[in-house]
Design a protein around this motif. Structure first.
Motif, mmCIF file in Angstrom:
data_model
loop_
_atom_site.group_PDB
_atom_site.id
_atom_site.type_symbol
_atom_site.label_atom_id
_atom_site.label_comp_id
_atom_site.label_asym_id
_atom_site.label_seq_id
_atom_site.Cartn_x
_atom_site.Cartn_y
_atom_site.Cartn_z
ATOM 1 N N GLN A 38 44.727 65.048 53.549
ATOM 2 C CA GLN A 38 43.542 65.623 54.169
ATOM 3 C C GLN A 38 43.880 66.014 55.475
ATOM 4 O O GLN A 38 44.373 64.956 56.201
ATOM 5 C CB GLN A 38 42.692 64.861 53.593
ATOM 6 C CG GLN A 38 41.796 65.009 52.307
ATOM 7 C CD GLN A 38 40.450 64.292 52.017
ATOM 8 O OE1 GLN A 38 40.402 62.893 52.286
ATOM 9 N NE2 GLN A 38 39.684 65.006 51.460
ATOM 10 N N ARG A 85 29.489 67.957 51.343
ATOM 11 C CA ARG A 85 28.893 67.165 52.522
ATOM 12 C C ARG A 85 28.752 68.144 53.505
ATOM 13 O O ARG A 85 29.933 68.311 54.380
ATOM 14 C CB ARG A 85 30.099 65.806 52.536
ATOM 15 C CG ARG A 85 29.298 64.696 53.305
ATOM 16 C CD ARG A 85 30.131 63.514 53.125
ATOM 17 N NE ARG A 85 30.534 62.699 54.136
ATOM 18 C CZ ARG A 85 29.346 61.880 54.347
ATOM 19 N NH1 ARG A 85 28.359 61.512 53.305
ATOM 20 N NH2 ARG A 85 29.321 60.891 55.320
ATOM 21 N N ASN A 90 24.993 65.132 51.770
ATOM 22 C CA ASN A 90 25.262 66.075 51.029
ATOM 23 C C ASN A 90 24.252 67.110 50.844
ATOM 24 O O ASN A 90 22.897 66.908 50.699
ATOM 25 C CB ASN A 90 25.129 64.943 49.254
ATOM 26 C CG ASN A 90 26.231 64.369 49.437
ATOM 27 O OD1 ASN A 90 27.421 64.221 50.113
ATOM 28 N ND2 ASN A 90 26.572 63.522 48.356
ATOM 29 N N GLU A 110 32.638 68.726 54.159
ATOM 30 C CA GLU A 110 33.895 67.894 53.450
ATOM 31 C C GLU A 110 33.434 67.815 51.993
ATOM 32 O O GLU A 110 32.125 68.129 51.792
ATOM 33 C CB GLU A 110 33.566 66.488 54.038
ATOM 34 C CG GLU A 110 33.784 66.173 55.578
ATOM 35 C CD GLU A 110 33.271 64.585 55.962
ATOM 36 O OE1 GLU A 110 33.819 63.653 55.735
ATOM 37 O OE2 GLU A 110 32.025 64.856 56.452
ATOM 38 N N LYS A 113 31.604 62.741 48.286
ATOM 39 C CA LYS A 113 32.542 61.321 48.362
ATOM 40 C C LYS A 113 32.417 60.742 47.133
ATOM 41 O O LYS A 113 31.462 60.666 46.383
ATOM 42 C CB LYS A 113 32.110 60.412 49.512
ATOM 43 C CG LYS A 113 32.338 60.897 50.984
ATOM 44 C CD LYS A 113 31.730 60.066 51.786
ATOM 45 C CE LYS A 113 32.183 58.644 52.045
ATOM 46 N NZ LYS A 113 31.413 57.845 53.352
ATOM 47 N N GLY A 114 33.582 59.893 46.734
ATOM 48 C CA GLY A 114 33.503 59.040 45.674
ATOM 49 C C GLY A 114 34.139 59.652 44.428
ATOM 50 O O GLY A 114 34.152 58.779 43.475
ATOM 51 N N VAL A 117 39.301 64.071 44.957
ATOM 52 C CA VAL A 117 39.402 65.353 45.603
ATOM 53 C C VAL A 117 40.739 65.933 45.020
ATOM 54 O O VAL A 117 41.885 65.565 44.632
ATOM 55 C CB VAL A 117 39.621 65.469 47.036
ATOM 56 C CG1 VAL A 117 39.946 66.971 47.718
ATOM 57 C CG2 VAL A 117 38.856 64.746 47.777
ATOM 58 N N VAL A 123 36.232 68.776 43.840
ATOM 59 C CA VAL A 123 36.503 67.338 43.305
ATOM 60 C C VAL A 123 36.487 67.195 41.967
ATOM 61 O O VAL A 123 36.035 68.352 41.215
ATOM 62 C CB VAL A 123 35.333 66.158 43.831
ATOM 63 C CG1 VAL A 123 35.512 66.236 45.472
ATOM 64 C CG2 VAL A 123 33.975 66.743 43.175
ATOM 65 N N THR A 174 27.125 60.987 44.366
ATOM 66 C CA THR A 174 27.999 61.065 45.513
ATOM 67 C C THR A 174 27.450 60.570 46.859
ATOM 68 O O THR A 174 28.308 60.814 48.006
ATOM 69 C CB THR A 174 28.946 62.449 45.604
ATOM 70 O OG1 THR A 174 28.067 63.391 45.867
ATOM 71 C CG2 THR A 174 29.454 62.561 44.037
ATOM 72 N N SER A 175 26.203 60.348 47.038
ATOM 73 C CA SER A 175 25.862 59.841 48.249
ATOM 74 C C SER A 175 25.507 58.443 48.282
ATOM 75 O O SER A 175 25.133 57.814 49.188
ATOM 76 C CB SER A 175 24.552 60.618 48.842
ATOM 77 O OG SER A 175 23.433 60.385 47.806
ATOM 78 N N TRP A 180 30.114 54.727 45.763
ATOM 79 C CA TRP A 180 31.385 54.897 46.724
ATOM 80 C C TRP A 180 32.569 53.550 46.516
ATOM 81 O O TRP A 180 33.455 53.572 46.426
ATOM 82 C CB TRP A 180 31.149 54.884 48.117
ATOM 83 C CG TRP A 180 30.419 56.005 48.464
ATOM 84 C CD1 TRP A 180 30.474 57.166 47.912
ATOM 85 C CD2 TRP A 180 29.703 56.284 49.706
ATOM 86 N NE1 TRP A 180 29.576 58.328 48.322
ATOM 87 C CE2 TRP A 180 29.004 57.667 49.577
ATOM 88 C CE3 TRP A 180 29.254 55.440 50.793
ATOM 89 C CZ2 TRP A 180 28.378 58.248 50.451
ATOM 90 C CZ3 TRP A 180 28.516 56.270 51.847
ATOM 91 C CH2 TRP A 180 28.072 57.484 51.735
#
Ligand code: SF4
Ligand code: F3S
Ligand code: FES
Length: 254
Positions: A38, A85, A90, A110, A113-114, A117, A123, A174-175, A180
């Protein structure tokens, strides 16, 4: 009135230069980056304050770098495919206006997350959908099929109205800090999906679903962090739905 360099016409919104700082990656790598590595890349686009982040991403993709990868479909907050993100929160790119982000500063974009990618802002959603499938998101009934529709009072319908609004965008899951760090947790969206059926008076599979959610990957992992509720673009009271499921499990009352 006609516009001049100094004064835009009434109703005309002046364009400005906006910087987007995007966290990118390519599975195949490049001369400068290893596969999957990344890295940040900045782009400047001309945009209006009333444009959405999705419009700015499209401008980059169509005018500057066609390799920029992100998901989108409806562009109107319905399909749930463009959760990302943005400035550390998010959001749906198609529902986020530049003017609400202080476009004088770089806008940080971005992937959520979690989840693994795949490329740039895309993702792998499969683990998210796998959790959703676990809670059996379909009406379960016993006996013969009825000869007419299953009736429900307005009050019974209202009981689960909030959780019917979910568009499966994954902004909540994913928040969640538990999601995570804990690879087992189903995440809040799966619980929202279960809530929609558990509290539906027509459904007879509520105890099957509650059994799934009582499991070690289920509701008891939730630490009431509320990130999910803050992230939901549909305004669903996610944490409240989770607490209702917890209550059903402890009291046995639905
Ligand atoms: Fe998206 Fe909200 Fe559904 Fe979560 S509950 S997937 S944030 S719409
Ligand atoms: Fe996570 Fe939401 Fe619970 S953020 S800890 S699922 S309240
Ligand atoms: Fe469909 Fe944003 S593109 S919700």
């Amino acid at each position: 009135m006609t516009a001049t360099a100094e004064s835009p016409a009434v109703g005309e919104v002046q364009a400005m230069l906006v910087t987007l700082r995007i966290l990118r990656s390519k599975p195949e790598g490049s001369d400068d980056h290893a596969p999957g590595e990344q890295y940040w890349q900045e782009f400047q686009v001309e945009a209006h304050a009333t444009d959405r982040v999705l419009d700015a991403l499209h401008k980059i993709k169509w005018e500057q770098d066609g390799s920029l990868a992100f998901r989108r479909s409806c562009a109107h907050g319905v399909c749930g495919s463009d959760a990302m993100r943005i400035n550390a929160r998010n959001r749906l790119a198609c529902k986020t206006l530049l003017k609400d982000l202080n476009p004088a500063k770089p806008i940080i974009v971005e992937p959520i997350k979690g989840l693994p990618v795949e490329k740039d802002l895309i993702v792998d959603m499969e683990p998210f959908f796998a959790s959703y499938r676990e809670i059996m998101p379909f009406l379960m009934t016993t006996g013969n099929a009825p000869t007419r529709e299953r009736l429900q009072s307005p009050e019974e319908r209202a009981r689960f109205d909030d959780t019917t609004k979910c568009i499966m965008c994954a902004a909540c899951t994913t928040s969640c800090p538990v999601f995570w760090t804990d690879g087992q947790y189903f995440g809040p969206q799966a619980i929202v999906g279960a809530h929609r059926f558990i509290f539906d008076s027509r459904d007879e599979g509520q105890w099957d679903r509650l059994e799934v959610l009582n499991d070690k990957a289920g509701v008891w992992k939730c630490r009431t962090a509320f990130n999910c509720t803050e992230a939901c673009p549909r305004g669903i009271e996610v944490t409240k739905a989770i607490s209702e499921v917890k209550k059903a499990l402890t009291t046995g009352a639905i």
